[in-house]
Design a protein around this motif. Structure first.
Motif, mmCIF file in Angstrom:
data_model
loop_
_atom_site.group_PDB
_atom_site.id
_atom_site.type_symbol
_atom_site.label_atom_id
_atom_site.label_comp_id
_atom_site.label_asym_id
_atom_site.label_seq_id
_atom_site.Cartn_x
_atom_site.Cartn_y
_atom_site.Cartn_z
ATOM 1 N N ALA A 355 0.910 -1.059 0.092
ATOM 2 C CA ALA A 355 0.146 -0.064 -0.034
ATOM 3 C C ALA A 355 0.585 1.271 -0.118
ATOM 4 C CB ALA A 355 -0.895 -0.098 1.160
ATOM 5 N N PRO A 356 1.511 1.712 -1.142
ATOM 6 C CA PRO A 356 2.563 2.893 -1.276
ATOM 7 C C PRO A 356 1.921 3.811 -0.783
ATOM 8 C CG PRO A 356 2.585 1.541 -3.163
ATOM 9 C CD PRO A 356 1.400 0.920 -2.421
ATOM 10 N N ASP A 357 0.578 4.240 -1.120
ATOM 11 C CA ASP A 357 -0.107 5.528 -0.560
ATOM 12 C C ASP A 357 0.117 5.755 0.833
ATOM 13 O OD1 ASP A 357 -0.781 5.818 -3.242
ATOM 14 O OD2 ASP A 357 -3.049 5.562 -2.888
ATOM 15 N N LEU A 358 -0.127 4.581 1.609
ATOM 16 C CA LEU A 358 -0.086 4.614 2.969
ATOM 17 C C LEU A 358 1.588 4.853 3.551
ATOM 18 C CD1 LEU A 358 -2.098 1.767 4.130
ATOM 19 C CD2 LEU A 358 -2.532 3.952 5.119
ATOM 20 N N GLY A 359 2.424 4.399 2.541
ATOM 21 C CA GLY A 359 3.830 4.540 2.807
ATOM 22 C C GLY A 359 4.174 5.911 2.841
ATOM 23 N N LYS A 360 3.663 6.655 1.919
ATOM 24 C CA LYS A 360 3.455 8.338 1.832
ATOM 25 C C LYS A 360 3.090 9.081 3.195
ATOM 26 C CE LYS A 360 2.691 8.319 -3.067
ATOM 27 N NZ LYS A 360 1.455 8.479 -3.796
ATOM 28 N N ARG A 361 2.487 8.180 4.106
ATOM 29 C CA ARG A 361 1.771 9.049 5.220
ATOM 30 C C ARG A 361 2.903 8.881 6.454
ATOM 31 N NH1 ARG A 361 -2.717 11.900 3.990
ATOM 32 N NH2 ARG A 361 -3.151 11.513 1.705
ATOM 33 N N MET A 362 3.888 8.230 6.230
ATOM 34 C CA MET A 362 4.788 8.134 7.622
ATOM 35 C C MET A 362 5.547 9.636 7.743
ATOM 36 S SD MET A 362 6.734 4.449 7.129
ATOM 37 C CE MET A 362 7.733 4.750 5.585
ATOM 38 N N GLY A 363 5.679 10.431 7.017
ATOM 39 C CA GLY A 363 6.056 11.728 7.282
ATOM 40 C C GLY A 363 7.566 11.792 7.120
ATOM 41 N N ILE A 364 7.996 11.045 6.258
ATOM 42 C CA ILE A 364 9.518 10.610 6.084
ATOM 43 C C ILE A 364 9.798 10.427 4.806
ATOM 44 C CG2 ILE A 364 9.501 8.315 7.122
ATOM 45 C CD1 ILE A 364 12.229 9.048 8.659
ATOM 46 N N ARG A 365 10.648 10.799 4.050
ATOM 47 C CA ARG A 365 10.820 10.588 2.535
ATOM 48 C C ARG A 365 11.932 9.660 2.380
ATOM 49 N NH1 ARG A 365 12.003 15.761 2.805
ATOM 50 N NH2 ARG A 365 10.342 17.298 2.060
ATOM 51 N N SER A 366 11.184 8.845 1.281
ATOM 52 C CA SER A 366 12.277 7.586 1.032
ATOM 53 C C SER A 366 13.240 8.189 -0.237
ATOM 54 C CB SER A 366 11.479 6.270 0.261
ATOM 55 O OG SER A 366 10.583 6.978 -0.531
ATOM 56 N N HIS A 367 14.581 7.546 -0.151
ATOM 57 C CA HIS A 367 15.550 8.315 -1.143
ATOM 58 C C HIS A 367 15.680 7.258 -2.146
ATOM 59 C CE1 HIS A 367 18.711 5.211 -0.113
ATOM 60 N NE2 HIS A 367 18.223 5.411 1.271
ATOM 61 N N LYS A 368 14.981 5.993 -1.916
ATOM 62 C CA LYS A 368 14.928 5.268 -3.098
ATOM 63 C C LYS A 368 13.696 4.246 -3.051
ATOM 64 C CE LYS A 368 18.680 3.464 -5.932
ATOM 65 N NZ LYS A 368 20.236 3.255 -5.888
ATOM 66 N N GLN A 369 13.147 3.900 -4.278
ATOM 67 C CA GLN A 369 12.022 2.918 -4.144
ATOM 68 C C GLN A 369 12.319 1.753 -5.345
ATOM 69 O OE1 GLN A 369 8.341 4.511 -4.677
ATOM 70 N NE2 GLN A 369 8.643 5.989 -3.075
ATOM 71 N N TYR A 370 11.892 0.624 -4.716
ATOM 72 C CA TYR A 370 12.073 -0.490 -5.909
ATOM 73 C C TYR A 370 10.747 -1.271 -5.951
ATOM 74 C CZ TYR A 370 17.284 -0.348 -5.387
ATOM 75 O OH TYR A 370 18.432 -0.086 -5.292
ATOM 76 N N ALA A 371 10.471 -1.834 -7.208
ATOM 77 C CA ALA A 371 9.106 -2.417 -7.180
ATOM 78 C C ALA A 371 9.579 -3.894 -7.095
ATOM 79 C CB ALA A 371 8.546 -2.051 -8.697
ATOM 80 N N PHE A 372 8.493 -4.757 -6.368
ATOM 81 C CA PHE A 372 8.744 -6.049 -6.227
ATOM 82 C C PHE A 372 7.203 -6.783 -6.312
ATOM 83 C CE2 PHE A 372 12.386 -5.021 -3.531
ATOM 84 C CZ PHE A 372 13.017 -6.088 -3.875
ATOM 85 N N TRP A 373 7.135 -7.923 -6.319
ATOM 86 C CA TRP A 373 5.936 -8.522 -6.240
ATOM 87 C C TRP A 373 5.923 -9.568 -5.287
ATOM 88 C CZ3 TRP A 373 1.776 -7.875 -9.816
ATOM 89 C CH2 TRP A 373 2.185 -6.925 -10.821
#
Length: 735
Positions: A355-373
């Motif tokens: 749920a990447p939308d929820l990840g945005k709600r942590m109030g802290i930026r990610s410097h990198k993102q990887y897609a997985f299944w």
């Protein structure tokens, strides 16, 4: 057989690049990537090494032959052409796996059968002895993949999938496969951190998969060292001495790794039922000295390594599949962000989420993102450096504000930075302002009337389509289904903005926010059970106590918009015989009893609601002169011969309960319902009728026969003044 073979390694979708790197490091040459697989060339020793050491692969397939095929006969001939006596004894066992379709093979079962027949026919002895099929533990696993008219025939050297390391006999609700967990750790930089002596913590560790995989990487333990049976164990081409040598080397490396001082690897899990299974898994992996697990909530998570070393915080928070999960998940991610900012400064963090939308709600930026299944579910791995410049302080935090805060902060050397709670987004702040304004406007009225439950917001701003009710120190949020014209992603983002604002604006603990989604209801859906927590909360209005249940049903047991009607009944009930039809949880009957009714009778079809009604009455000390009757209201009225001075009817719009005759429809059936009820009204008696069907029209014929007065405007309190269509109400008497 030549000394070099073509090998295929299969893996979960999305891990191909990582697996290619790993396999090349283990000696595979000419490596190429495919979907969910890689291929290359290697000698037998490398094939064994890949089986023992691949943390990311599922299977190691040794290619025997490739051949072109146009039909099922070509398939049979191509497989039969192999000298199977080099691989399997005539009395041995085999299993065949077939994948792909085309060339006249549309059914994998049929394809597998053809392959099996070709092998069995080749090995059949003159006396009729032949191999048999054993799907669980065969001597030989044969794999045939059909790819655009080419058949690739292989032996499966791994046996059971390599992700099954053997330590995880017990698992939680949604476990990550071991090779996916290892891939996430590798992407998160754990091998580098471990080599530097860093620490690792998982604040939501479940049954400990990340922890065990991390410890195995750090202690240099081959992931499949403990495997007893392989796909090559009974294969005639197996070279036991070569494999034994590799296994002895791996055992020596593991022994040396475990002899080093253990790294600080800790897991925390809120669910007490998972603690023991997790500890059992760690013990089976032989890592009890390296990995420790404790019970703990995310909200109190704080890693405290022995030497103060920093390291990696890694977790796989739940994604939320069920109705109403939005609030609890949003607050979980917010809590996680808060704990990272407050307790993990200068650590690295890796959050694996569906749920990447929820990840945005942590109030802290990610410097990198990887897609997985994760199986069929697309996921993201968010990598975070927990440093103040990564903190998101909301859209309102301008450079000037920050500069001002910094200039006002007392000067200190090496002082820990001040960490602020995650600021609301612009939309969230606007929503919070509206809630606080509404709360302030209602506070005097609420105190004066002695009310502890009321509506504080009702889609005041159309883009935030929510109804928000306060029940003492709980918040009940209903999300109205967005119209089709609204982009679902925007609607979800606004919901998250609103949910983030609610606890702050209303000063209520996050754990006391309940969210439900109101779709357009058909039939009795609104009364269906949503959950089974059975948790009742006591609220007050007009001097009576009532029980509400905020979690288990779409409705709570108390229709807040009917408060003025209940108060009116309380004022008028003294000495009267009161009848409450479609009584639900009989809250109006409690008010009538409080107002001094001579007797109350409450009728409903649902035993659940009548039990609830009984609890409401006894909570206020009212005895059994208050009758509760289970039955279909129309049938009950037809059979009843008693007289009543005061009657209240608030029927559902529509009902098709299994326990009643036919279907009740308020528009179609209200004339018959009111005629039956008025026949039970004592001379001078009053009947109150209301319903919440938006398109309802009272039959004109009734106005001619009875004294009818619409009183809707008088039955709306300030908290429903904005929503004048919430219900309509009439006062009716016999002429």
């Amino acid at each position: 057989m030549s000394d070099r073979y073509e090998l295929y390694l299969t893996c979960p979708k999305g891990l191909e690049g990582l697996l290619a790197e790993e396999a090349a490091g283990l000696g595979l040459e000419d490596v190429r990537e495919h979907t969910s697989a890689i291929r290359g060339t290697a000698d037998m020793e490398t094939a064994y090494r890949l089986c023992l050491w691949s943390r990311l692969g599922n299977r190691v397939l040794l290619v025997l032959k490739r051949f072109a095929m146009k039909n099922a006969d070509d398939l049979y001939d191509g497989v039969n052409d192999v000298d199977w006596a080099d691989h399997l004894l005539p009395d041995g066992t085999l299993a065949v796996e077939f994948s792909g379709h085309g060339s006249g093979i549309d059914n994998t079962h049929f394809g597998a059968l053809k392959v099996k027949d070709a092998i069995v026919d080749k090995l059949r002895t003159p006396s009729g002895e032949r191999p048999s099929v054993d799907k669980l533990n065969p001597d030989l696993r044969v794999h045939l993949r059909l790819d655009r008219g080419e058949a690739i025939l292989s032996l499966d050297l791994s046996g059971h999938s390599l992700h099954q390391r053997g330590y995880r006999l017990q698992q939680g609700a949604a476990p990550l496969k071991e090779n996916l967990a290892a891939a996430v750790l590798i992407r998160a930089g754990w091998p580098r951190i471990a080599a530097q002596g860093g620490a690792l913590a998982d604040p939501m560790c479940g049954v400990g998969t990340f922890l065990v995989e991390a410890a195995m990487i750090a202690a240099d333990i081959a992931p499949n060292l403990r495997r007893e049976r392989w796909g090559f164990s009974a294969w005639l081409g197996h070279v036991p001495a070569m494999f034994r040598k590799l296994k002895d080397e791996a055992l020596a490396r593991a022994e040396a790794g475990l002899a080093r001082p253990p790294l600080w690897i800790r897991g925390y899990e809120a669910d007490p039922r998972l603690i023991q299974p997790a500890r059992n898994n760690i013990e089976r992996a032989g890592l009890s000295d390296w990995v420790k697990i404790y019970q703990g909530e995310v909200a109190t998570f704080e890693p405290r390594p022995d030497q103060n070393q920093k390291g990696l915080v890694i977790c796989n928070p739940p994604y939320g599949e069920r109705l109403g999960d939005e609030a609890s998940l949003l607050y979980l991610y917010q809590n996680l962000g808060e704990r990272l900012r407050q307790a993990c400064l200068n650590w690295e963090a890796a959050v694996f989420t569906g749920a990447p939308d929820l990840g945005k709600r942590m109030g802290i930026r990610s410097h990198k993102q990887y897609a997985f299944w994760n199986g069929a579910l697309p996921c993201k791995l968010l990598l975070i450096k927990v440093q103040p410049d990564q903190f998101v302080t909301g859209e309102r935090s301008t450079r000037e504000e920050r500069a001002q805060r910094e200039s006002e902060a007392p000067a200190a050397t090496h002082a820990a930075p001040v960490v602020e709670a995650a600021r609301l987004s612009e939309g969230g702040q606007m929503f919070a302002n509206r809630l606080q304004k509404n709360l302030k406007q209602m506070s005097k009225w609420v105190r004066r009337e002695g009310i502890t439950c009321y509506r504080v917001y009702d889609a005041d701003m159309p883009e935030y389509a929510l109804a928000i009710d306060l029940y003492h120190d709980w918040v009940h949020v209903q999300e109205y289904a967005a119209p089709r014209s609204v982009d679902p992603e925007k609607a979800q983002a606004r919901l998250f903005d609103a949910l983030a604002a609610i606890p702050q604006a209303l000063n209520i603990d996050k754990s006391r926010v309940v969210v439900k989604r109101r779709e357009r209801q058909s039939g009795t859906r609104q009364y269906e059970r949503q959950s089974t927590q059975g948790q009742f909360t006591e609220v007050q209005e007009g001097g009576v106590k009532l029980l509400v249940n905020l979690t288990d049903y779409l409705d709570t047991g108390l229709f807040l918009d009917h408060r003025p009607m209940r108060m009116r009944i309380q004022r008028e009930a003294a000495g009267k015989r009161f009848l409450n039809l479609f009584c639900y949880t009989a809250t109006a009957s409690v008010h009538a009893a409080k107002g001094g009714a001579r007797s109350t009778t409450s009728v409903d079809l649902s035993k659940t609601y009548l039990d609830w009604a009984r609890r409401n009455l006894s909570l206020n000390g009212f005895s059994d002169k208050n009758r509760l009757e289970q039955g279909d209201v129309m049938a009950w009225l037809s059979a009843n011969r008693d007289e009543y001075d005061l009657i209240f009817i608030d029927p559902p719009t529509f009902s098709n309960s299994k326990r009643m005759e036919g279907v009740f429809d308020v528009q179609r059936d209200h004339v018959q319902l009111l005629d039956l009820a008025i026949a039970r009204l004592a001379p001078g008696g009053v009947l109150y009728f209301s319903n919440n069907f938006r398109k309802f029209e009272l039959d004109a014929n009734l106005v001619e026969r009875y004294a009818v007065e619409e009183i809707t405007a008088q039955t709306l309190d300030p908290d429903f003044a904005r929503n004048s269509k919430i219900h309509r109400a009439w006062r009716i008497q016999a002429r």
